[in-house]
Design a protein around this motif. Structure first.
Motif: not given
Length: 400
Positions: A179-181, A210, A231
């Protein structure tokens, strides 16, 4: 496996405006010296004028180190005999971070007959380039923020600009980020940067990141760090101080986030001010890291400068490119320099970057003046920035 980006958002070419320029602002050095002019050098031709444009003493963006880099570069060139026996006279123009003032710089360049605008830093390419274009003055090492800089025949950027955003997005997926912000200022143009980053993530088979919108008035980054910490990885595109504050806040809160930085957002100031919180952070760059011996000449020319700043590097490199392309010119004018640039290939600024070919444009409309398609990934290690990859051509990402 990456997929090819079939379509490129037309508005994406200005994506850098909201992020990279803020991240790249240089500051006054910590003392040191800049090379002195050798008054014993004899020149055989008339002087030639060049201009470097950069904002100084403004409320928002200040890049005095870029002016110092231009001064150091021109003095070094002159101490070596100038350009084919012509002394190089530098005109540094403060664009005030204002389009009208920037246009005044361009008009001054035309009126004074400069042979090129070299390096520098500006967010007002839209105001500058048309004037230079009409006067036939090349812009070597253009900042590459505006549509005009990325499309005009007089523009010769040395940085990748917008395509590097997609590349850093792809890197997070390839590094295994589940997951990546994407942490950017809450300004309209940041949405284009998010699009670019997400295109890169998608090309490597990942899910969209995100978007964490940071108000420009933010001073306490604890909440931002907590949101980014939800994330596994976070891509940062903020000014130096804000990146350092965010990372430090995350460390204090026990967040275990892997940080990535957009082009220009990873430099020694960020590393030092984050008190170790940026250890292992990754970014994509067009120039060899400042810790490499290839930068020794620049460091010898000025110890006042933090040579890890990308647009300081860009300015020094642009002057090396100017010397490289004019080596065989009998007459040095804006017209002959522009012609020489348009025919030049294998240009590496003395080994500071992967060779570029100014005769071949990028295969994406609106980004056609992106010549340096080779980036390498770098990582913060201790107080240094080290290379962690060879140069990689990003053109295949765009179907080229």
């Amino acid at each position: 496996m990456r997929s090819v980006i079939k379509k490129w958002p037309a508005l994406a070419l200005t994506a850098v405006l909201a992020t990279s320029f803020a991240a790249c602002s240089a500051e006054d050095g910590d003392g040191g010296e800049t090379v002195k002019e050798d008054t014993d050098v004899t020149f055989t031709g008339d002087p030639v004028k060049v201009m470097t444009i950069a904002p100084v003493d403004t409320a928002a963006i200040n890049t005095p180190e870029i002016v110092t880099a231009a001064e150091a570069a021109t003095i070094t060139i002159n101490n070596d005999g100038g350009i084919n026996g012509h002394k190089v006279e530098l005109i540094s123009c403060n664009d005030g971070n204002d389009p009208n003032t920037a246009a005044g710089c361009a008009r001054q360049a035309a009126e004074e007959g400069v042979v090129a605008v070299v390096g520098g830093f500006t967010t007002s390419g839209t105001a500058i380039v048309p004037i230079l274009e009409e006067a036939g003055i090349p812009f070597v090492g253009a900042t590459a923020f505006s549509a005009e800089e990325l499309s005009s025949k007089i523009s010769f950027p040395l940085v990748s600009g917008a395509p590097a955003f997609a590349e850093i997005g792809a890197r997070t997926e390839e590094d295994g980020c589940q997951s990546t912000s994407i942490v950017l200022y809450d300004v309209p143009t940041a949405l284009k940067a998010v699009d670019l980053i997400n295109i890169g993530i998608a090309s490597a088979g990942g899910e969209k990141g995100t978007h964490i919108k940071v108000p420009t008035t933010t001073t306490n980054f604890s909440a931002v760090a907590k949101a980014a910490g939800e994330s596994e990885c976070a891509i940062l595109g903020l000014p130096n101080d804000q990146i350092a504050a965010l990372a430090a806040a995350g460390k204090a809160q026990g967040e275990d986030t892997r940080y990535y930085a957009v082009q220009g957002a990873l430099n020694q100031k960020v590393i030092q001010d984050s008190n170790g919180a940026m250890e292992g952070a990754v970014s994509a760059v067009n120039f060899v890291p400042a810790s490499d011996p290839v930068w020794d000449d620049a460091k010898a020319a000025s110890s006042e400068i933090d040579w890890s700043y990308p647009y300081v590097q860009n300015t020094w490199a642009a002057y090396q490119v100017l010397v490289q392309v004019t080596a065989d010119l009998d007459e040095v004018t804006s017209a002959t320099v522009l012609d020489a640039l348009g025919r030049a290939s294998g240009i590496d600024a003395g080994g500071l970057m992967s060779p570029v070919d100014f005769t071949k444009e990028f295969p994406v409309p609106g980004l056609n003046r992106v010549f340096n398609t080779n980036v390498q990934f770098v990582r913060a290690k201790g107080t240094d920035i080290e290379s962690v990859s060879d140069f990689e051509d990003i053109t295949p990402l765009f179907g080229g």
